[in-house]
Design an enzyme around this catalytic site. Sequence first.
Site, PDB file in Angstrom:
ATOM      1  N   PRO A 152      33.042 -30.110  59.480  1.00 45.78           N
ATOM      2  CA  PRO A 152      34.042 -30.576  58.627  1.00 45.78           C
ATOM      3  C   PRO A 152      33.807 -31.823  58.012  1.00 45.78           C
ATOM      4  CG  PRO A 152      35.199 -29.365  60.483  1.00 45.78           C
ATOM      5  CD  PRO A 152      33.761 -29.605  60.691  1.00 45.78           C
ATOM      6  N   TYR A 153      33.443 -32.924  59.049  1.00 41.57           N
ATOM      7  CA  TYR A 153      32.978 -34.357  58.701  1.00 41.57           C
ATOM      8  C   TYR A 153      31.875 -34.283  57.627  1.00 41.57           C
ATOM      9  CZ  TYR A 153      32.192 -39.177  59.576  1.00 41.57           C
ATOM     10  OH  TYR A 153      31.883 -40.628  59.453  1.00 41.57           O
TER      11      TYR A 153
END
Length: 250
Positions: A152-153
Site C-alpha cells: 500500500p505504501y
Amino acid sequence: MKLKNKVAIITGGAGGIGRGIGMAFVKEGATVAIVDLDKESGERVLKELQEYSPDSIFIQQDLSKRDELPSIVEKVADAFGKIDILVNNAHASKMASIEKTTQKDLDLSFNTGFYPTFYLMQAALPYLKETKGKIINFSSGAGIEGHPNQGPYAAAKEAIRGISRVAANEFGQFGINVNIISPIAKSEGIMEWAENNPEIYDNMLKGIPMGRIGEVEEDIGRVAVFLASKDSDYITGQTLMVDGGSIKLR
C-alpha cells in the site's frame, strides 16, 4: 536567509521529517504553516518554529477528509496573502504483504498520502502561479525498489512520483518547480520500526554507503531548503535520493 519572506505549507509538520523541514525553513527566513492531525505535537513544534519565525502557524487537519483540503490553502492565503512553497510530506500506512493487504490498508495509504498531495497541489496552484512557487513531494525507496510487505505504501508513493512528473510538465510554463525527495531519515516511524526489526534495520544500515541514517533537519531539511529556494530554479520533475547513497537512480 535563502527563504526570506517566503510562506510555506508543510503537511505532517508536527514531527519527524516535517518538523525537520519546518525548522530548516524558519532558520532560512520562511514563515511556515505546519499541518497535522496531532494537536499536542503540532502546538509543541509550533513553539519551536516561532522562536525563529513568530508568525508561523499550526493548522490541525485530518488530511483524509478530502473535501476539507482546499480550506488549508485558503487559511494560509488569508493569513499571509500568498503561498510560495508547498511541501506534501504527510503519509500514514500499514505494513502488509500483498496477499494480506485489505482495501482498508490501501485506503489509508492513498487517503493520507496520494490524495492530499494531489488535491493540495490543485488547490495551491493559483497562488503558486502568482509567486512562481515550489512544490516538494515525497517518495520512498519502498516504491522504487518494491520492498516486501509495503504494498500500500509503495503504491501510493509511486503514484505521487507519477503525478509529480505530470505536474512538473504542466506547471513549468508558470515558473513552478515540482520535485520529489526520497529520504532515509531518523523519523519517529523509522526508529520505531528499527526497534521492532533490529536485524532488518542492521541490514539496511549496511546498504547505506554513508553508513548512517539521515538527520531530519540537517540532511533532509537542508535539501528541502535547496529545492524551495532560487538555487533550484532550473530543476523540476526530479527525484532526489536523500538516502546516503542507498539507491542510485539511472
